[in-house]
Scaffold this motif. Structure first.
Motif, PDB file in Angstrom:
ATOM      1  N   UNK A   1      42.556 -54.993  81.097  1.00  0.00           N
ATOM      2  CA  UNK A   1      43.665 -55.343  81.985  1.00  0.00           C
ATOM      3  C   UNK A   1      43.588 -54.552  83.288  1.00  0.00           C
ATOM      4  N   UNK A   2      44.557 -54.827  84.165  1.00  0.00           N
ATOM      5  CA  UNK A   2      44.597 -54.141  85.442  1.00  0.00           C
ATOM      6  C   UNK A   2      44.726 -52.635  85.258  1.00  0.00           C
ATOM      7  N   UNK A   3      45.480 -52.225  84.245  1.00  0.00           N
ATOM      8  CA  UNK A   3      45.625 -50.787  83.979  1.00  0.00           C
ATOM      9  C   UNK A   3      44.282 -50.164  83.606  1.00  0.00           C
ATOM     10  N   UNK A   4      43.492 -50.863  82.786  1.00  0.00           N
ATOM     11  CA  UNK A   4      42.170 -50.359  82.420  1.00  0.00           C
ATOM     12  C   UNK A   4      41.256 -50.284  83.639  1.00  0.00           C
ATOM     13  N   UNK A   5      41.337 -51.312  84.508  1.00  0.00           N
ATOM     14  CA  UNK A   5      40.485 -51.322  85.698  1.00  0.00           C
ATOM     15  C   UNK A   5      40.805 -50.162  86.624  1.00  0.00           C
ATOM     16  N   UNK A   6      42.047 -49.754  86.635  1.00  0.00           N
ATOM     17  CA  UNK A   6      42.406 -48.594  87.466  1.00  0.00           C
ATOM     18  C   UNK A   6      41.717 -47.325  86.959  1.00  0.00           C
TER      19      UNK A   6
ATOM     20  N   UNK B   1      48.459 -57.706  66.743  1.00  0.00           N
ATOM     21  CA  UNK B   1      49.364 -58.590  67.462  1.00  0.00           C
ATOM     22  C   UNK B   1      49.427 -58.249  68.952  1.00  0.00           C
ATOM     23  N   UNK B   2      48.733 -57.228  69.319  1.00  0.00           N
ATOM     24  CA  UNK B   2      48.634 -56.858  70.737  1.00  0.00           C
ATOM     25  C   UNK B   2      48.058 -58.050  71.514  1.00  0.00           C
ATOM     26  N   UNK B   3      48.718 -58.465  72.619  1.00  0.00           N
ATOM     27  CA  UNK B   3      48.199 -59.636  73.368  1.00  0.00           C
ATOM     28  C   UNK B   3      46.817 -59.429  73.954  1.00  0.00           C
ATOM     29  N   UNK B   4      46.337 -58.174  74.028  1.00  0.00           N
ATOM     30  CA  UNK B   4      44.998 -57.929  74.576  1.00  0.00           C
ATOM     31  C   UNK B   4      43.920 -58.025  73.498  1.00  0.00           C
ATOM     32  N   UNK B   5      44.323 -58.200  72.229  1.00  0.00           N
ATOM     33  CA  UNK B   5      43.360 -58.187  71.119  1.00  0.00           C
ATOM     34  C   UNK B   5      42.434 -59.401  71.176  1.00  0.00           C
TER      35      UNK B   5
ATOM     36  N   UNK C   1      47.899 -64.482  78.303  1.00  0.00           N
ATOM     37  CA  UNK C   1      48.835 -64.073  79.361  1.00  0.00           C
ATOM     38  C   UNK C   1      49.311 -62.670  79.050  1.00  0.00           C
ATOM     39  N   UNK C   2      48.960 -61.745  79.967  1.00  0.00           N
ATOM     40  CA  UNK C   2      49.273 -60.331  79.762  1.00  0.00           C
ATOM     41  C   UNK C   2      49.975 -59.823  80.998  1.00  0.00           C
ATOM     42  N   UNK C   3      51.191 -59.317  80.817  1.00  0.00           N
ATOM     43  CA  UNK C   3      51.992 -58.786  81.927  1.00  0.00           C
ATOM     44  C   UNK C   3      52.128 -59.790  83.071  1.00  0.00           C
ATOM     45  N   UNK C   4      52.261 -61.062  82.692  1.00  0.00           N
ATOM     46  CA  UNK C   4      52.468 -62.093  83.704  1.00  0.00           C
ATOM     47  C   UNK C   4      51.204 -62.616  84.345  1.00  0.00           C
TER      48      UNK C   4
END
Length: 613
Positions: free
Chosen positions: A116-121, A4-8, A34-37
């Protein structure tokens, strides 16, 4: 992992080497998440995915989507055409540290997630000082794309794209991102970048961060001079007189060595020992004197019983290129007699004299303050030249070669690169050398002088830079609209490829063959990329990426935009003067005028009031 993770996205269904087949989840119906807006496009070719592996994460790029990706064991009538992706794994992150390459592979039914942006960091390490932001992800414009400046320079790079794909703007944007990022005064104030500008496109785009040298300089620009005596002898002779036989080349080389030896005997050039002098040592000598001495020897006639007395009628003048006059030789035993030791180079000497009188070649044969007098003395040495090119206060040097005669361009580029590379090679243990202060050489329109058929002068030195430049702090950036015509050895040494829109199959094939990663599916996007959009892969990009390059502001864009035909043709004609066209053509200058209009300006003083009515 919670599905159910929105990134799945889906699950792994097959693994073959670095290629992973992914079955997309049924819940992904809209193609958007839509993930973190922030909105992310799902299943886009060129987008990133993450495969969790407990304490570490694997990262890859989507290369293919659709039914053709489905495992062959599945019956065709059971394949859901939109539910399959092929991912090429490219690296892994352990904790917060990302590395290219794989230490393990995923298992069947492992979950796959949107990056996501966190992964890209994690991947790009936004806190690292060598990261340069050049644009945004095509699939998620809120995520910036960063390149490693160290890898971009030392491992060489290539920017490839058809005409109109945005190459010039991309080059301008990347260079500005390096030396003056948006919102900052300077990003790399100590940078050293030399740009070989073939068409004169970049002077206006980078004038605030660059020092400009031009054959026909405009106000505020510097004259481009290339001292001929700094070149290797065989390259210089090819420029001056073309191809020579071995005996003819020896005649020229012996005289050049003699003149260089006389120059160091008369003057104290630092760093040279007369015993170590070679014909290729960068010692000044006069071409006028070279021509005069050789033409004197070739045309000399003799009289006297021993045939050893010169029959000189009038001495010539080396400075004015006036040959000496001898009595014409005669038949029989009375003389005058020809010089039997002549080398048969009179035709080549006539060509040399013609070159010296041709104003188009003044920038190399009459190089201003670096032109030697007949005794070999000079006003300025090579340190002044190199300081002007490499040691000024601005990070970029633009050598505008748009006014150079086309047949001479390849030789001139080879000459410039030879001077720069040799200087940095021999100074590699000094603070001015390339090891302690690296140099990036940007070569625009590289296919014109780096093809296998272009000749040896530029090609050989760039091949040397591509193979050895990393060790001596000299990096290359190759710019071309025809990668199929660029020497394969040079292109294969480019560790980072920035590929814009390419339509020609041969060009796309060359790019695919030079790729370090198995990204054939991603490269199939090249014909449909938008203007200013690129696929970036290699050493500087930690993951292969489809990127939208950041556009510079309008005043900082190169002069390479398409003419506005409809707007121009819709206006009524105004008075035209084609005499101005001819004046510019003849002067080989875009700013030439028909008449020199001298305007005398007299300051006007206001009349002061006397207070009387």
């Amino acid at each position: 992992m919670n599905k159910n993770d929105p990134t799945f996205l889906g699950t792994v269904s097959a693994v073959s080497g670095a290629s992973v087949t992914v079955k997309l989840a049924e819940s992904l119906a809209s193609g958007l998440a839509i993930i973190n807006g922030h909105t992310h496009r799902v299943g886009q070719v060129g987008s990133f995915v993450r495969v969790p592996q407990g304490y570490q994460d694997l990262y890859g790029v989507v290369c293919e989507v659709g039914a053709t990706v489905a495992p062959p064991a599945i019956s065709p009538d059971k394949i859901d055409t939109g539910r399959w992706m092929r991912v090429e794994l490219a690296g892994e992150a352990v904790g917060s540290r990302f590395e290219r390459g794989l230490s393990q592979h995923p298992n069947i039914n492992d979950t796959v997630h949107i990056v996501t942006d966190t992964d890209l960091r994690k991947i790009y390490g936004y806190g690292e000082s060598d990261q340069v932001s050049i644009g945004t992800l095509s699939s998620s414009e809120n995520i910036s794309v960063r390149l490693s400046l160290d890898s971009l320079v030392t491992r060489h790079s290539a920017i490839l794209g058809s005409t109109g794909s945005g190459k010039s703007t991309t080059v301008s944007s990347i260079l500005r991102s390096i030396v003056k990022p948006i919102g900052k005064d300077f990003g790399a104030p100590g940078a050293r970048i030399i740009l070989l500008d073939i068409h004169g496109e970049y002077s206006s785009a980078l004038s605030d961060v660059a020092k400009i040298f031009r054959v026909a300089p405009q106000p505020g620009e510097n004259a481009l001079h290339v001292p001929y005596w700094a070149l290797e002898t065989n390259e210089l002779l090819e420029i001056l007189v073309g191809k020579l036989t071995e005996n003819q080349e020896i005649a020229f080389a012996d005289k050049i060595f003699e003149l260089k030896n006389a120059a160091i005997q008369a003057q104290n050039f630092p760093g040279i020992d007369p015993r170590s002098l070679t014909v290729d040592s960068p010692i000044p000598f006069s071409l006028h004197q070279l021509w005069y001495d050789l033409i004197d020897f070739e045309t000399m006639t003799f009289v006297g019983p021993q045939r050893d007395k010169p029959a000189l009628n009038a001495e010539g003048n080396a400075d004015t290129l006036t040959p000496p006059q001898y009595e014409p030789h005669a038949m029989g035993n009375t003389g005058p007699f020809l010089n039997q030791a002549a080398k048969g180079i009179r035709r080549q000497l006539n060509l040399l004299r013609s070159r010296l009188l041709d104003k188009r070649y003044d920038f190399i044969l009459h190089p201003g303050q670096w032109e030697p007098r007949t005794d070999g003395s000079i006003e300025s040495d090579l340190d002044v030249l190199l300081s002007g090119w490499l040691g000024h206060e601005k990070p970029i040097t633009i050598l505008d070669l748009s006014g150079v005669p086309s047949p001479f361009l390849v030789r001139l580029i080879g000459s410039i690169l030879r001077i720069i590379y040799d200087a940095l090679f021999w100074s590699r243990e000094k603070t001015e050398g390339g090891t302690l202060r690296p140099l990036l050489i940007v070569m625009e329109e590289a296919h014109r002088y780096l093809s296998p058929d272009s000749g040896d002068m530029a090609l050989s030195i760039v091949q040397r830079i591509a193979k050895e430049g990393r060790k001596y702090g000299v990096g290359a950036m190759i710019i071309s609209q025809r990668p199929a015509e660029v020497d394969e050895t040079i292109l294969s040494q480019c560790g980072t490829l920035i590929a814009l829109r390419l339509s020609n199959p041969a060009d796309r094939g060359r790019v695919k063959g030079a790729l370090p990663d198995n990204l054939a599916g991603l490269m199939d996007l090249l014909p449909v990329l938008r203007t200013g959009e690129a696929i970036i892969t290699g050493e500087a990009a930690r993951l292969p990426v489809r990127c939208r390059i950041t556009l510079p502001s309008e005043e900082h864009q190169p002069k390479s935009t398409d003419p506005k035909v409809t707007e121009a043709w819709s206006r009524r004609r105004i008075a035209e003067g084609y005499d101005r066209v001819v004046a510019s053509w003849r002067a080989q200058s875009t700013t030439a005028t028909v008449a020199d209009r001298k305007i005398v300006r007299i300051p006007v003083q206001d009349q002061t009031s006397t207070g009387e009515e």
